[in-house]
Structure formats: structure tokens, C-alpha cells
Design a protein around this motif. Sequence first.
Motif, short mmCIF file in Angstrom:
data_model
loop_
_atom_site.label_atom_id
_atom_site.label_comp_id
_atom_site.label_asym_id
_atom_site.label_seq_id
_atom_site.Cartn_x
_atom_site.Cartn_y
_atom_site.Cartn_z
N ILE A 19 0.69 -1.12 -0.20
CA ILE A 19 -0.05 -0.11 0.03
C ILE A 19 0.93 1.37 -0.02
CG2 ILE A 19 -2.06 -1.17 0.96
CD1 ILE A 19 -0.98 0.24 3.78
N GLY A 20 2.24 1.12 -0.02
CA GLY A 20 2.88 2.26 -0.07
C GLY A 20 3.25 2.83 1.42
N ARG A 21 4.52 2.91 1.64
CA ARG A 21 4.81 3.36 3.26
C ARG A 21 4.42 4.98 3.22
NH1 ARG A 21 10.97 2.41 4.49
NH2 ARG A 21 10.43 0.34 4.50
N GLN A 22 4.21 5.38 4.39
CA GLN A 22 3.79 6.83 4.73
C GLN A 22 5.31 7.41 5.53
OE1 GLN A 22 1.37 8.37 3.29
NE2 GLN A 22 1.09 6.38 2.36
N THR A 23 5.49 8.51 5.61
CA THR A 23 6.61 9.26 6.57
C THR A 23 6.20 9.42 7.96
OG1 THR A 23 5.81 11.32 5.71
CG2 THR A 23 7.61 10.18 4.46
N ALA A 24 4.55 9.41 8.20
CA ALA A 24 4.33 9.50 9.39
C ALA A 24 2.86 8.63 9.56
CB ALA A 24 3.97 10.92 9.74
N TYR A 25 2.76 7.96 10.57
CA TYR A 25 1.47 7.17 11.05
C TYR A 25 0.62 8.04 12.11
CZ TYR A 25 3.07 4.05 7.50
OH TYR A 25 3.53 3.21 6.41
N ALA A 26 1.32 8.41 13.07
CA ALA A 26 0.70 9.08 14.44
C ALA A 26 0.41 10.34 13.74
CB ALA A 26 1.75 8.97 15.56
N GLY A 27 -0.85 10.60 13.80
CA GLY A 27 -1.19 11.99 13.25
C GLY A 27 -1.14 12.08 11.73
N GLY A 28 -0.75 11.33 10.98
CA GLY A 28 -0.81 11.06 9.56
C GLY A 28 -1.88 11.65 8.96
N THR A 29 -2.07 12.02 7.76
CA THR A 29 -3.25 12.47 7.18
C THR A 29 -3.88 11.31 6.11
OG1 THR A 29 -2.25 13.97 5.53
CG2 THR A 29 -3.08 14.92 7.74
N PHE A 160 0.17 4.07 21.57
CA PHE A 160 1.14 4.79 20.83
C PHE A 160 0.54 6.23 20.45
CE2 PHE A 160 2.12 0.49 18.60
CZ PHE A 160 3.35 0.36 19.20
N GLU A 161 1.44 7.22 20.51
CA GLU A 161 1.17 8.65 20.58
C GLU A 161 2.16 9.22 19.45
OE1 GLU A 161 1.30 10.56 24.43
OE2 GLU A 161 -0.30 9.29 25.45
N ALA A 162 3.26 8.66 19.19
CA ALA A 162 3.89 9.37 18.38
C ALA A 162 4.97 8.20 17.53
CB ALA A 162 5.26 10.19 18.95
N ASP A 163 5.45 8.43 16.10
CA ASP A 163 5.88 7.51 15.47
C ASP A 163 7.44 6.80 16.00
OD1 ASP A 163 4.16 7.44 13.11
OD2 ASP A 163 4.92 9.42 12.63
N SER A 164 7.79 7.62 17.06
CA SER A 164 8.99 7.12 17.71
C SER A 164 8.92 6.36 19.03
CB SER A 164 10.07 8.40 18.05
OG SER A 164 9.02 9.42 18.94
N ASP A 165 7.53 5.83 19.12
CA ASP A 165 7.10 5.25 20.20
C ASP A 165 7.62 3.59 19.82
OD1 ASP A 165 6.28 7.44 21.58
OD2 ASP A 165 4.04 7.01 21.33
N THR A 166 7.66 2.93 21.06
CA THR A 166 7.90 1.46 21.00
C THR A 166 6.88 0.73 21.85
OG1 THR A 166 9.64 1.59 22.63
CG2 THR A 166 10.11 1.76 20.46
N SER A 167 7.07 -0.72 22.01
CA SER A 167 5.95 -1.17 22.90
C SER A 167 6.84 -2.10 23.51
CB SER A 167 4.62 -1.70 22.14
OG SER A 167 5.01 -2.91 21.73
N VAL A 168 6.20 -2.98 24.59
CA VAL A 168 6.58 -4.11 25.16
C VAL A 168 6.47 -5.32 24.48
CG1 VAL A 168 6.23 -2.94 27.53
CG2 VAL A 168 4.55 -4.71 26.55
N PHE A 169 5.72 -5.39 23.25
CA PHE A 169 5.64 -6.58 22.55
C PHE A 169 6.52 -6.64 21.84
CE2 PHE A 169 1.15 -5.12 24.00
CZ PHE A 169 0.98 -5.93 24.93
N ASP A 170 6.58 -7.98 21.08
CA ASP A 170 7.62 -8.20 19.84
C ASP A 170 7.04 -7.52 18.50
OD1 ASP A 170 9.77 -10.16 18.79
OD2 ASP A 170 7.89 -10.21 17.32
N PRO A 171 8.01 -6.83 18.01
CA PRO A 171 7.67 -6.16 16.84
C PRO A 171 7.25 -6.77 15.67
CG PRO A 171 9.77 -5.21 17.89
CD PRO A 171 9.52 -6.37 18.26
N ASP A 172 7.88 -7.98 15.53
CA ASP A 172 7.44 -8.91 14.66
C ASP A 172 5.96 -9.25 14.61
OD1 ASP A 172 9.33 -8.75 12.58
OD2 ASP A 172 10.55 -9.86 13.78
#
Length: 214
Positions: A19-29, A160-172
Motif C-alpha cells: 500500500i506504499g509506506r508513509q513518512t508518518a502514521y501517528a497524526g498522519g493524514t 502509541f502517541e508518536a511515530d518514535s514510540d515503541t511497545s513491550v511486545f515483539d515488533p514482528d
Amino acid sequence: MALSTLLQISQRASDELSIGRQTAYAGGTHSDARTIFACANAVGRDLMRSHEWGALQTLGTITTANGTSSYSLASDYDRMIADTGWDRTNDWMMVGPDAPQINRYLNESGVAQTGVRKRFRLQGTSIVIFPTPTTVETLVYEYVSNKWARSSGSTAQVEFEADSDTSVFDPDLMRLEIKWRYKAAKGLDFEDARAEAFVVRNQKMAADLGGTTL
């Protein structure tokens, strides 16, 4: 590139969804960015509630006061881990959580024996101790925290609030869970993607539980 942040996970999921990557997801339009972002937070909430993850197990502490029976649960409390209530002052396991019927019997019957152990009931955002404490004591319990996300500065968050956020869960695992939810949201066939995600989910849960060698 190793996955870590919301941006990295979302971009990889977008690539695999074609679907094509975006430069921002949190707050993205962009509509796809908004859908991916919503799916990512849905994944976090669902995973948090689906298992007592070690990374989310937290100790809550109560300091009792004379004449006070009700105490606020921790601000990030989601649910209590069974059989972890402990009267640290008297070195006794607490009894509970009591059902409302037992609580009414204890408080109204006039014939209930209190015994040596404290009992407790969960009521809304409070924990109610029986019998009502008459002195300062320390009670503890373990619970699952609802703050599964982390800011870039390591502040625990409920989503999640920002694109730089992480989580405690496995990323994959996050990536796979996002993909099937995106397909479902778009009305696409998602059963195979969900099955793939659930295989990894079950593996991660099993690894998180651990166990002794027999």
C-alpha cells in the motif's frame, strides 16, 4: 533494518501490504496511515488483555489507615493477577477477590467470622478491605498494567502517541497483527494473515510463561 518503533513497524507492514509506506502514521493524514495507526493501537490493547505478559506485571502497594476500608487501585491497573494479594505486615495471604454476595454476607449478617486473614473486594477503581483496617499496615498485590506502549523517553503509555514510540511486545508480532487487521478493515480476505499472526502470538505467550524442565 531491525524493527523497533511504530514508524518502522508500520512502514514494514505497509510494504508487505503493498500500500506504499508513509513518512508518518501517528497524526498522519493519509487514509492508509490513519488505518495502520488505529490498527497498531488496537493490537496493543488486544495483546495487553490476552495474556499476563511478564513485561506488564506490576506490584501495587496499599498503606492502610485506621477506619478506612476503600483504597484506589494503581492508576495503570487493568486486572489483578490471581492469588497475589498479600498482607505484608502480618505475613498472610489475603482472601479474595470476594463476590458481591460474599461481601454483603460479611458486612450485613452479623454472624460472619472475620478470621485472621484480610479479605478484599474489587469495586470499580477501588479495592475494599474487610474487616476495615484499624491500624497502619502494608498490603500488596500484583496486577497487569494497561501501559503497554513506551515513548522515546521510556515513559509508559496506554497507547502509541508518536511515530518514535515503541511497545513491550515483539515488533514482528505487532507487524503481523497490524496486517490482518488492516485487511479486515478494508474488507479484504484476512483469515490467512490472522492465522499466521496467531501462530506467532501463541509462541510468544508460551515463551513468556516459561516453565521448569521436568
